[in-house]
Scaffold this active site. Structure first.
Site, PDB file in Angstrom:
ATOM      1  N   LYS A 174      -3.905  -2.314  10.737  1.00 37.68           N
ATOM      2  CA  LYS A 174      -3.724  -2.744  12.125  1.00 37.68           C
ATOM      3  C   LYS A 174      -4.996  -2.477  12.926  1.00 37.68           C
ATOM      4  O   LYS A 174      -5.486  -3.325  13.652  1.00 37.68           O
ATOM      5  CB  LYS A 174      -2.519  -2.021  12.727  1.00 37.68           C
ATOM      6  N   GLU A 216      -8.662   6.140   5.098  1.00 40.79           N
ATOM      7  CA  GLU A 216      -8.290   5.862   3.709  1.00 40.79           C
ATOM      8  C   GLU A 216      -8.564   4.401   3.358  1.00 40.79           C
ATOM      9  O   GLU A 216      -9.132   4.079   2.304  1.00 40.79           O
ATOM     10  CB  GLU A 216      -6.794   6.141   3.497  1.00 40.79           C
ATOM     11  N   GLY A 276       2.889  -0.294  13.496  1.00 49.00           N
ATOM     12  CA  GLY A 276       2.529  -0.318  12.070  1.00 49.00           C
ATOM     13  C   GLY A 276       3.748  -0.297  11.165  1.00 49.00           C
ATOM     14  O   GLY A 276       3.853  -1.077  10.215  1.00 49.00           O
ATOM     15  N   ARG A 277       4.693   0.593  11.463  1.00 50.22           N
ATOM     16  CA  ARG A 277       5.866   0.723  10.581  1.00 50.22           C
ATOM     17  C   ARG A 277       6.888  -0.373  10.801  1.00 50.22           C
ATOM     18  O   ARG A 277       7.944  -0.376  10.157  1.00 50.22           O
ATOM     19  CB  ARG A 277       6.478   2.120  10.747  1.00 50.22           C
ATOM     20  N   GLU A 320       8.544   8.922  11.303  1.00 55.70           N
ATOM     21  CA  GLU A 320       7.409   8.703  12.206  1.00 55.70           C
ATOM     22  C   GLU A 320       7.920   8.209  13.567  1.00 55.70           C
ATOM     23  O   GLU A 320       7.321   8.478  14.603  1.00 55.70           O
ATOM     24  CB  GLU A 320       6.410   7.697  11.596  1.00 55.70           C
ATOM     25  N   HIS A 325      20.792  12.430 -12.292  1.00 56.30           N
ATOM     26  CA  HIS A 325      20.311  13.344 -13.338  1.00 56.30           C
ATOM     27  C   HIS A 325      19.219  14.250 -12.790  1.00 56.30           C
ATOM     28  O   HIS A 325      18.454  14.840 -13.561  1.00 56.30           O
ATOM     29  CB  HIS A 325      19.821  12.540 -14.536  1.00 56.30           C
ATOM     30  N   LYS A 385      -5.905  14.190  11.382  1.00 51.63           N
ATOM     31  CA  LYS A 385      -7.028  13.260  11.186  1.00 51.63           C
ATOM     32  C   LYS A 385      -8.302  13.845  11.795  1.00 51.63           C
ATOM     33  O   LYS A 385      -9.377  13.799  11.190  1.00 51.63           O
ATOM     34  CB  LYS A 385      -6.740  11.924  11.887  1.00 51.63           C
TER      35      LYS A 385
HETATM   36  O1  F6P Z   1      -0.166   7.362   9.850  1.00 43.18           O
HETATM   37  C1  F6P Z   1      -0.476   6.897  11.098  1.00 43.18           C
HETATM   38  C2  F6P Z   1      -0.632   5.416  11.142  1.00 43.18           C
HETATM   39  O2  F6P Z   1      -1.177   5.088  12.377  1.00 43.18           O
HETATM   40  C3  F6P Z   1       0.660   4.656  10.906  1.00 43.18           C
HETATM   41  O3  F6P Z   1       1.467   4.588  12.013  1.00 43.18           O
HETATM   42  C4  F6P Z   1       0.129   3.358  10.445  1.00 43.18           C
HETATM   43  O4  F6P Z   1       1.127   2.586   9.852  1.00 43.18           O
HETATM   44  C5  F6P Z   1      -0.934   3.819   9.476  1.00 43.18           C
HETATM   45  O5  F6P Z   1      -1.506   4.942  10.131  1.00 43.18           O
HETATM   46  C6  F6P Z   1      -1.977   2.817   9.111  1.00 43.18           C
HETATM   47  O6  F6P Z   1      -2.699   2.384  10.218  1.00 43.18           O
HETATM   48  P1  F6P Z   1      -3.579   1.076  10.159  1.00 43.18           P
HETATM   49  O7  F6P Z   1      -2.675  -0.058   9.846  1.00 43.18           O
HETATM   50  O8  F6P Z   1      -4.211   0.958  11.500  1.00 43.18           O
HETATM   51  O9  F6P Z   1      -4.607   1.250   9.075  1.00 43.18           O
END
Ligand code: F6P
Length: 534
Positions: free
Chosen positions: A198, A204, A258-259, A344, A375, A503
């Site tokens: 987003k 990452e 995002g979620r 979240e 199990h 972060k």
């Molecule tokens: O973990 C925090 C967060 O902002 C989530 O809410 C989001 O889905 C994720 O990081 C990834 O963010 P982005 O889509 O901006 O890479």
């Protein structure tokens, strides 16, 4: 709108009195014995989803009081404000309009923009799915959190509808093992990378995207100019994607959390796997659930009822977690998806006004598919010291022809909810032969070990088949359920400030891993940092 605090309402006091008088001693076995109509009275139909709530610790009075709480808290007005695009995500100054992403053209806010991107994305997906022409055989989605978990959950769930010649891979973790596990099996010439973020700033995802780019160009096997055909971005930040060198971007908007974003361009891996028609069916299923949530009276409104039940369990019974047990292997990632969605969203400790809450909010959400879970962790569900409501998800018609295995699966699903509720007394256990029992243990001791308290609550959700439409409805049901409990608690379910501190600290620690500088760090972190550098 300024609501009275949830736990200061008249409805809350009435619920507490009802819990003290009846809730604490509520026994599922008794209420089923007394009321033959219980299952019918507490079964609910929503689009694509049948829900049996009767094995839960509630009765008509509990439901009425919970509905009173919802009304006193203005749940319906808050829901309508969300659908109307009001800025209900106050701390980020944003509307919350994932529902607009699945509204038919002309029926929701921002319809032209939504359908413009949707059509472009689906046309692109169809072009890639023409594998003879596109040459693409592997798709790697690089994203994390909401830019990963939705597609990662939906793609295997809808495997029966998937293109047989395209393999979808998901890379999320900054741990290089994640991307290397995928890349070592691929060739750049037939691989498409989707960089899904987003913000297009997430550490990452940026690190993995760079690693993918380097791998793509390594040894001169592919040229810079070929990046345009092999990398695509899904983001609200098209400029950053362009700076990365990606020319094909499908956008979305800040009013898509995002979620809550699998319905947006973030769903591109899903569209690639199942195609445009099925992707539209996924959206249509979610839209049908939106209409249900928007218009069904609260008494028959499934997401609202589930959210109310969650409040009853969390705040009155004090249950701290909820187990999700999908009896469908395709839904293996659903618990992980729901963890982000619920924890979240509702893992918050202050209300909209910033006042600390005097009540518990999000439960821990966890689980694994059945029968595997039986199990592993089901022992604790049956005989452990905590009561953990379980959510069974059963699918009537499988996508395979192994009828005997499917009957076994369904029998197990039904048996588990039955066993949780019925339990087994010590007297019953005494009458049974236990072939594996130790020779020296006396009968009464053994019977204690072999008895089950029962009265353990569960909900069973039933889908006729795991189709795109049914899955869309199921996921939207969960979204609105989380909305309901969040609205009752008076929290902002749509921000996620709690992820920020870690972060920021990781950014501060990163150069210290190179330099070894531990000045100003607490003793534990300093020791661990030195240990990890060695
Ligand atoms: O973990 C925090 C967060 O902002 C989530 O809410 C989001 O889905 C994720 O990081 C990834 O963010 P982005 O889509 O901006 O890479």
């Amino acid at each position: 709108m300024r609501f009275a605090r949830c736990d200061e309402t008249a409805a809350w006091a009435a619920l507490q009195a009802h819990f003290d008088a009846h809730g604490r001693s509520f026994d599922l076995r008794q209420v089923f014995a007394q009321d033959t109509g219980r299952a019918a009275a507490l079964s609910f139909e929503a689009p694509e989803v049948f829900a049996d709530l009767s094995k839960n610790r509630l009765d008509a009075t509990t439901l009425n009081l919970l509905l009173g709480l919802a009304r006193e808290r203005g749940l319906e007005a808050h829901r309508d404000a969300m659908f109307a695009g009001e800025t209900i995500n106050t701390t980020e100054g944003r509307a919350v309009l994932h529902t607009a992403l699945r509204a038919p053209r002309g029926q929701g806010p921002f319809s032209d923009q939504v359908h413009g991107v949707l059509e472009a994305m689906l046309a692109y997906a169809e072009a890639v799915r023409d594998t003879a022409a596109s040459g693409i055989r592997h798709v790697v989605n690089i994203g994390i959190g909401g830019s990963d978990l939705g597609p990662q959950m939906v793609v295997p769930a809808l495997d029966a509808f998937a293109h047989p010649g395209l393999t979808l891979h998901f890379v999320s973790n900054v741990d290089g093992h994640d991307i290397m596990r995928v890349l070592r099996r691929l060739q750049p010439a037939d691989t498409l990378f989707i960089v899904a973020s987003k913000t297009f700033t997430t550490q990452e995802t940026m690190a993995n995207a760079q690693a993918a780019r380097d791998w793509f160009l390594a040894g001169g096997r592919m040229k810079e100019s070929q990046i345009a055909q092999h990398f695509v971005a899904t983001t609200t930040n098209a400029e950053a994607a362009a700076r990365f060198g990606i020319s094909t971007t499908f956008g979305f908007w800040d009013w898509v959390g995002g979620r809550y974003s699998l319905w947006s361009a973030i769903g591109l891996p899903i569209a690639l796997a199942i195609g445009a028609e099925h992707f539209r069916a996924l959206l249509a299923g979610a839209h049908a659930m939106d209409r249900h949530f928007e218009s069904a009276p609260l008494e028959r409104n499934l997401p609202a009822l589930l959210g109310l039940l969650d409040v009853w369990y969390r705040n009155f019974h004090g249950f701290t977690s909820r187990c999700i047990a999908p009896y469908h292997q395709g839904l293996a990632r659903l618990p992980a998806y729901l963890q982000q969605l619920e924890m979240e969203s509702n893992g918050k400790r202050v209300d909209l006004a910033g006042t600390p809450l005097a009540l518990a909010t999000s439960p821990v959400v966890w689980g694994e598919p059945g029968t595997n879970g039986q199990h592993a962790y089901f022992q604790m569900l049956h005989q452990g010291s905590d009561v953990i409501p379980v959510e069974f998800i059963a699918v009537r018609t499988p996508a395979h022809a192994l009828a005997d295995q499917h009957r076994k699966l369904l029998a197990n699903c039904l048996a588990q909810s039955q066993a949780l509720m019925l339990g087994k007394t010590r007297e019953e256990a005494l009458t049974e032969a236990a072939v594996t029992a130790g020779k020296t243990v006396d009968a009464m001791t053994l019977a204690s070990h072999r008895s089950f308290p029962g009265n353990r609550p569960s909900t069973t959700l039933v889908l006729d088949a795991l189709t795109p439409r049914a899955l869309g409805a199921l996921v939207a049901m969960y979204e609105h359920r989380v909305f309901t409990s969040g609205a009752l608690w008076g929290i902002n379910s749509f921000d996620q400030w709690g992820v920020e501190l870690g972060k920021a600290l990781a950014s501060e620690l990163l150069p210290r891993l190179d330099s070894g500088d531990t000045s100003g760090l607490d003793g534990s972190t300093a020791t661990l940092l030195q240990r990890l550098r060695a």
